[in-house]
Design a protein around this motif. Structure first.
Motif, short mmCIF file in Angstrom:
data_model
loop_
_atom_site.label_atom_id
_atom_site.label_comp_id
_atom_site.label_asym_id
_atom_site.label_seq_id
_atom_site.Cartn_x
_atom_site.Cartn_y
_atom_site.Cartn_z
N ASN A 190 0.84 -1.19 0.00
CA ASN A 190 0.00 0.00 0.00
C ASN A 190 0.88 1.24 0.00
O ASN A 190 1.86 1.30 0.73
N GLY A 191 0.51 2.22 -0.83
CA GLY A 191 1.25 3.46 -0.83
C GLY A 191 2.52 3.42 -1.66
O GLY A 191 3.30 4.38 -1.68
N ALA A 192 2.75 2.31 -2.38
CA ALA A 192 3.96 2.22 -3.19
C ALA A 192 3.85 3.08 -4.44
O ALA A 192 4.86 3.46 -5.03
N GLY A 193 2.61 3.39 -4.85
CA GLY A 193 2.41 4.22 -6.03
C GLY A 193 1.79 3.49 -7.20
O GLY A 193 1.79 3.99 -8.32
N LYS A 194 1.20 2.31 -6.93
CA LYS A 194 0.63 1.52 -8.03
C LYS A 194 -0.56 2.25 -8.67
O LYS A 194 -0.62 2.42 -9.89
N THR A 195 -1.51 2.66 -7.83
CA THR A 195 -2.70 3.34 -8.36
C THR A 195 -2.31 4.65 -9.03
O THR A 195 -2.84 4.99 -10.09
N THR A 196 -1.38 5.38 -8.42
CA THR A 196 -0.93 6.63 -9.02
C THR A 196 -0.36 6.38 -10.42
O THR A 196 -0.65 7.13 -11.36
N THR A 197 0.43 5.31 -10.56
CA THR A 197 0.99 4.98 -11.86
C THR A 197 -0.13 4.74 -12.88
O THR A 197 -0.11 5.31 -13.98
N LEU A 198 -1.10 3.94 -12.50
CA LEU A 198 -2.20 3.63 -13.43
C LEU A 198 -3.00 4.88 -13.78
O LEU A 198 -3.36 5.10 -14.94
N ARG A 199 -3.29 5.69 -12.77
CA ARG A 199 -4.08 6.91 -13.03
C ARG A 199 -3.34 7.88 -13.93
O ARG A 199 -3.95 8.64 -14.68
#
Lengths: 300, 238
Positions: B40-49
């Protein structure tokens, strides 16, 4: 009984106008979570624009169906453009700002429009010509319906039914509802949210423009600051029906119109405004999200 | 034969002063399933977005299907053939299941009846509930809907963000089966998952993201057999 039926007719007439204006508030709120306080002033602007088109282009003496239709179409187009510009200039730069900034911007934009009307057309009341519609009157056992009232009831109904089908049955309407629910998810569907907001302002402003013209034709006298009063009543109607809810705005408008007319008929017209807010408070206490409420189907 | 469908180079993304993504490189070949793992918080969702245009990068480039899309707005990226099923499902709660699916095909002039029938075939629960409001579905059904909605646009690349999050094991199986079906139909898949084992079993390759940087990458077997990955993400003790 006669008073009751007569006030029913009058109330539905005023209520239709409130409903048309309330739709503008509720649609913008639905998609942007913003109360467009300048909307009432667009309604006032519409009356002045329409009056000018009518008197300057057609000349006061001429009445024809084509003239009236042209006035309505052109005025609606002008107000739609002003509505779109309003969004571009006053609301879009604040799209990601705190909610309060946009509300203040809306109040400011309302004042600008109001003062612009005063500077262009002057501070005095202007009078609509009485001959836009035939002065036909129908009398059913003492209950009077004028041609103008019939036009208001008829055209408002057509517009509201049309809007209902557009929102609920078409692809664009569904996209508008989707955008109102979740803007980011809508973008991921390929929906251009800016375009949806523009469409909302075009529809809301045009409906407001029709209401503004009818107010001029029905009450005859128009003043630069009348948008405040009609706007506030329509805003109350939108809240009573459930802000963000399209059938709610229609229902709220008609209900408030009837309520006002009955108070005027049985108590006194000078109390109508007071009772409007009493009604608002009562509704908010017992149904904080309005009578039809915000449509909720979230599973927790 | 390995043509790059998506290529991300030196991507940086910040939220105000906070740097969430600090220069990552990744690519997805046509026809592949690629997974991004990370805490969590590694930046996965941010990367996708950022890939799908919801967030703007501060540095770096994103190329999709031979076209630079770094500055292209999200709604235009969809019609290029990329579809993103977001974290938390984000179905339109007060729209019916079918209306949700039709919104998925918004960019198409006319929605594809075959695609719709195919979705109903691989996710039959959606057909049973097509007139129901999406908000009244269970979590697993909403996830099925989110995936179905995302493939209605007939994408070349399907991006899935945590499709199995919070679902019962039996539903996780259904979801992964559907992703496999979609992949086998020729759609390239970029998958972010907290269920690392299931994701690696399905994927050809994987990346491990830690605090905004890629720390490991390789084929799924390599990652499944790597001791550091096993300890950190697969719950195996030494």
């Amino acid at each position: 009984m006669d008073i009751f039926l007569q006030q029913l007719v009058n109330g539905l007439t005023i209520g239709s106008l409130y409903a048309l204006v309330a739709l503008g508030y509720t649609m913008v709120y639905g998609v942007m979570k913003l109360i467009n306080f300048a909307h009432g002033d667009l309604v006032a602007l519409s009356a002045f624009v329409g009056l000018t088109i009518y008197t300057q282009v057609f000349g006061e003496g001429i009445t024809s169906l084509i003239a009236v239709i042209t006035v309505f179409m052109f005025t609606a187009a002008v107000i739609a453009v002003v509505g779109v510009l309003l969004e571009r200039l006053a609301y879009r730069p604040l799209r990601t700002a705190p909610r309060l900034s946009a509300v203040v911007s809306a109040l400011g934009a309302g004042l600008v429009i109001q003062n612009a009307i005063m500077l262009i057309w002057g501070p005095n009341m202007m009078i609509f010509p009485s001959n836009l519609f035939p002065s036909t009157i129908w009398n059913f056992n003492g209950i009077v319906i004028t041609f103008t009232q019939l036009m208001i009831l008829g055209l408002s109904s057509v517009l509201m039914v049309g809007l209902y089908f557009f929102i609920n049955r078409t692809k664009m309407g569904t996209a508008i509802r989707a955008t109102a629910i979740d803007q980011d998810a809508a973008k991921l569907m390929g929906i251009n949210v800016n375009k949806i907001i523009m469409i909302i302002f075009i529809i809301g402003s045009s409906l407001g423009a029709v209401a503004g013209l009818f107010i001029g034709i029905y009450y005859r006298g128009v003043t630069f600051d009348m948008g405040w009063m009609y706007g506030l009543n329509a805003f109350v109607a939108a809240i009573i029906g459930g802000i963000g809810n399209i059938p709610g705005a229609m229902f709220g408008g008609l209900m408030l119109g009837l309520f006002n007319a009955l108070i005027s008929g049985y108590i006194s017209s000078s109390w109508a405004e007071t009772f409007t807010f009493v009604l608002l408070i009562v509704v908010l206490i017992f149904r904080p999200t309005g009578i039809l409420g915000e449509k909720v189907a979230e599973k927790v | 034969m390995s043509e790059k469908l998506l290529e991300v180079k030196n991507l940086h993304v910040s939220y105000g002063a906070i740097k969430a993504i600090k220069g990552i490189d990744l690519y997805v070949n046509k026809g592949e399933v690629v997974t991004i793992l990370g805490a969590n918080g590694a930046g996965k969702t941010t990367t996708l977005r950022t890939i799908s245009g919801l967030l703007k990068s501060s540095e770096g480039s994103i190329t999709f299907d031979g076209k630079e899309i770094t500055q292209v707005p999200a709604h235009d990226i969809v019609s290029l053939g990329m579809s993103h099923s977001p974290e938390g499902r984000r179905v339109f709660g007060t729209l019916s299941v079918e209306e949700n699916l039709l919104m998925g095909a918004y960019t198409l002039k006319k929605h594809d009846k075959e695609t719709l029938n195919w979705i109903y075939k691989i996710l039959p629960r959606l057909q049973e509930r097509k007139m129901q409001l999406a908000g009244t579905l269970s979590g697993g059904e909403q996830q099925m809907l989110a995936i179905g909605r995302a493939i209605m646009s007939k994408p070349k690349l399907l991006i899935l963000d945590e499709p199995s999050l919070g679902l019962a094991p039996v539903l996780v199986k259904v979801i992964f089966k559907a992703i496999r079906d979609i992949s086998e139909s020729g759609v390239t898949v970029l998958l972010v998952e907290q269920n690392a084992k299931a994701a690696l079993k399905l994927a050809n390759r994987g990346y491990v993201l830690e605090l905004g940087k890629i720390t490991h990458e390789g084929s799924s077997e390599e990652l499944l057999n790597s001791e550091t990955i096993q300890e950190a993400y697969l719950g195996k003790k030494k």
